[in-house]
Design an enzyme around this catalytic site. Structure first.
Site, PDB file in Angstrom:
ATOM      1  N   ASN A   1       0.870  -1.344  -0.281  1.00  0.00           N
ATOM      2  CA  ASN A   1      -0.205  -0.101  -0.323  1.00  0.00           C
ATOM      3  C   ASN A   1       1.224   1.284   0.063  1.00  0.00           C
ATOM      4  O   ASN A   1       0.666   2.837  -0.337  1.00  0.00           O
ATOM      5  CB  ASN A   1      -1.139   0.118   0.874  1.00  0.00           C
ATOM      6  CG  ASN A   1      -0.757   0.017   2.596  1.00  0.00           C
ATOM      7  OD1 ASN A   1       0.991  -0.268   2.392  1.00  0.00           O
ATOM      8  ND2 ASN A   1      -0.945   0.921   3.512  1.00  0.00           N
TER       9      ASN A   1
ATOM     10  N   GLU B   1       4.679  -4.299  11.685  1.00  0.00           N
ATOM     11  CA  GLU B   1       3.443  -2.826  11.727  1.00  0.00           C
ATOM     12  C   GLU B   1       2.386  -4.139  11.454  1.00  0.00           C
ATOM     13  O   GLU B   1       2.338  -4.351   9.930  1.00  0.00           O
ATOM     14  CB  GLU B   1       3.878  -1.590  11.462  1.00  0.00           C
ATOM     15  CG  GLU B   1       4.928  -0.562  11.571  1.00  0.00           C
ATOM     16  CD  GLU B   1       4.348  -0.482  12.781  1.00  0.00           C
ATOM     17  OE1 GLU B   1       2.471  -0.295  13.473  1.00  0.00           O
ATOM     18  OE2 GLU B   1       4.928   0.391  13.771  1.00  0.00           O
TER      19      GLU B   1
ATOM     20  N   CYS C   1      -3.039   1.360   6.926  1.00  0.00           N
ATOM     21  CA  CYS C   1      -3.262   1.093   7.549  1.00  0.00           C
ATOM     22  C   CYS C   1      -3.943   1.821   8.900  1.00  0.00           C
ATOM     23  O   CYS C   1      -4.160   1.786   9.770  1.00  0.00           O
ATOM     24  CB  CYS C   1      -2.449   0.526   8.562  1.00  0.00           C
ATOM     25  SG  CYS C   1      -0.544   1.612   7.694  1.00  0.00           S
TER      26      CYS C   1
ATOM     27  N   GLU D   1       8.828   2.902  14.215  1.00  0.00           N
ATOM     28  CA  GLU D   1       9.861   3.221  13.345  1.00  0.00           C
ATOM     29  C   GLU D   1       9.710   4.880  13.472  1.00  0.00           C
ATOM     30  O   GLU D   1       8.620   5.596  13.830  1.00  0.00           O
ATOM     31  CB  GLU D   1       8.485   2.910  12.162  1.00  0.00           C
ATOM     32  CG  GLU D   1       9.149   0.962  12.226  1.00  0.00           C
ATOM     33  CD  GLU D   1       8.093   0.774  10.762  1.00  0.00           C
ATOM     34  OE1 GLU D   1       9.137   0.070   9.797  1.00  0.00           O
ATOM     35  OE2 GLU D   1       7.386   0.105  10.405  1.00  0.00           O
TER      36      GLU D   1
END
Ligand code: ADP
Length: 478
Positions: free
Chosen positions: A149, A247, A281, A459
């Site tokens: 994505n 993630e 997400c 991150e």
């Protein structure tokens, strides 16, 4: 048609098979054939990184900063072209894709400087004559496994800190979007890194990804993708003592209170829920609205949703691009059917669209009268599907917002400082947005979630050093 090779130990190598990269806006448009590594070629990439890691780990931070800066400058200079490629292979609109390419460039520039900023600590020992020093060292070889994505930004936000802090990299991009990863690898290949420091291994998750999971020479695994694969990564890493960072998505709530600016709140919900085709997400797939304004909000959001222009990602009028592929479209349609079966009321969209190009087009679906316990309100759909859930008051809304297995991002639209403050403190999410969409974050701030959304260190930003370095405490008797 051009074939794009893997980049291993400074060489461009074709694997045993190729995979066509198909444009989801127009399935007749094939971007090229992308090589697929087998387990042998994946092993070669890991071996190359393993050989290159020690010297790279001891290299001057100036060398690393210069290389990353060159990469960032080239990405920024070519953001239009890279954005077009990205929009063509993934289906987000051109402005979204160019924005993502620019973000990737900015990330490399940011981590170029972070290479120079890595610092340690010196402590006074409790014992006489001893000095205590805390330093950070690279992990060695890191395996980076990325989803489809964000085809350039996610590889960038893993590769840049990995290299900045002296790790050697094997990147395994998602099968659906190898084009942006390949273009990035090509730029990196000319940045002056020693051979083997960066390797691109395109190929199936079950082969190349699995090779990274199993190989003892891979010291760290950074993964973004589904929960099921994330769990495999974690199990493999725990079993062989590798560091890992995951993630894995969300079911992000946006809470709209009665005192919110309704037009602005609708805009937040539409932006966060439907843009990038809902394939983020951090998308706000649950919009929880205080009963007092629920009818007005639902009516206005349905109007705006209905008016969204779905189309080819490269057409200037398009606001919502296609769904990424046929299987994701099927998943979206299955959840739309389920939502209806569960008693949610369809307020807009939800049907596939036949346009001028053969593509995976879906009218963004807005459901009203949803109950947070419904399955489609608990499971991640990963498409342009938003559920409106009425709530009685702020406290009830907060409880519903937190009633989810996930905890990536959350948002609140309100004019009340008191509720905004309370929500920031009590929302069980890694990122909280007040009066802005749940999706859309800065590149220099930590990114990550709680509960089933994430595991391991954050991150991005300076927090990325937590994962990509290992802390060493040294004691020295003077
Ligand atoms: P999605 O449903 O978004 O495609 P996945 O978790 O399947 O999410 O994919 C995310 C990334 O993980 C992709 O690069 C994919 O190839 C990779 N992957 C899939 N299966 C495995 C596996 N068994 N081991 C390692 N990586 C995998």
């Amino acid at each position: 048609m051009q074939t794009y090779a893997n980049y291993i130990a400074g060489q461009w190598l074709v694997g045993p098979s190729q995979r066509p990269n198909v444009n989801p806006s127009d399935t007749g448009d094939v971007l090229g054939l992308y090589t697929q590594a087998d387990s042998e070629q994946a092993e070669q990439a890991i071996a190359a990184a393993h050989v290159a890691a020690p010297a790279w780990g001891l290299s001057s931070p100036q060398v690393r900063a210069d290389a990353l800066d060159r990469i960032g400058s080239e990405i920024l200079a070519r953001k239009e072209e890279l954005g077009e490629l990205l929009a063509r292979e993934e289906g987000k609109t051109r402005p979204e894709a160019v924005g993502e390419a620019a973000r990737a460039g900015a990330i490399f520039k940011f981590f170029a400087q972070e290479a120079l900023r890595l610092r340690g600590d010196k402590l006074a020992s409790v014992r006489p004559g001893i000095e205590v020093e805390v330093t950070r060292e690279p992990l060695g070889v890191v395996g980076l496994i990325t989803p489809w994505n964000f085809p350039i930004a996610i590889p960038a936000w893993k590769i840049a800190p990995a290299l900045a802090f002296g790790n050697a990299v094997v990147l395994k991009p998602a099968e659906l979007v190898p084009g942006s990863a390949w273009a990035l690898a090509e730029i990196i290949s000319r940045a002056g890194l020693p051979d083997g420091v960066f390797n691109l291994a395109m190929g199936p998750g079950s082969v190349v990804g699995q090779a990274l999971l199993n190989d003892r020479r891979v010291n760290g695994l950074s993964f973004t993708g589904s929960q099921a694969t994330g769990q495999r990564v974690a199990m493999a890493a725990v079993q062989r003592g590798a560091k890992f960072q995951l993630e894995m998505g969300g079911k992000n709530p946006l809470l709209v209170l009665a005192d919110a600016d309704i037009e602005a709140a609708v805009n937040c919900a539409v932006q966060g829920g439907f843009y990038s085709t809902g394939q983020r997400c951090t998308a706000s797939s649950r919009v929880i609205v205080e009963r007092a304004v629920y009818a007005r909000f639902a009516e206005r959001m349905a109007e705006v949703t209905q008016a969204l222009r779905v189309g080819h990602a490269l057409r200037p009028e398009t606001q919502i691009g296609p769904v990424v592929d046929a299987s994701q479209l099927q998943q979206d349609l299955d959840y739309i059917r389920l939502a209806k079966e569960e008693g949610a009321r369809l307020l807009a969209g939800g049907q596939t669209l036949t346009l001028d190009w053969p593509g995976h087009y879906l009218a963004p679906a807005l459901f009203g009268d949803c109950d947070n316990a419904m399955r489609h309100c608990q499971e991640e759909i990963f498409g342009p599907v938003v559920s409106l859930i009425p709530c009685e008051n702020y406290e009830h809304g907060l409880a519903l917002a937190n009633d989810t297995p996930f905890g990536l991002s959350s948002g609140i639209c309100t004019g009340s400082l008191k509720h905004a403050h309370h929500f920031k403190r009590h929302s069980q999410a890694g990122m909280v947005m007040v009066n802005c969409p749940t999706a859309g974050v800065d590149y220099h701030a930590p990114f990550g979630g709680r509960k089933a959304s994430s595991m391991g260190a954050r991150e991005q930003g300076s927090y990325a050093a937590e994962f990509f370095t290992s802390v060493k405490t040294s004691y020295l008797q003077a």
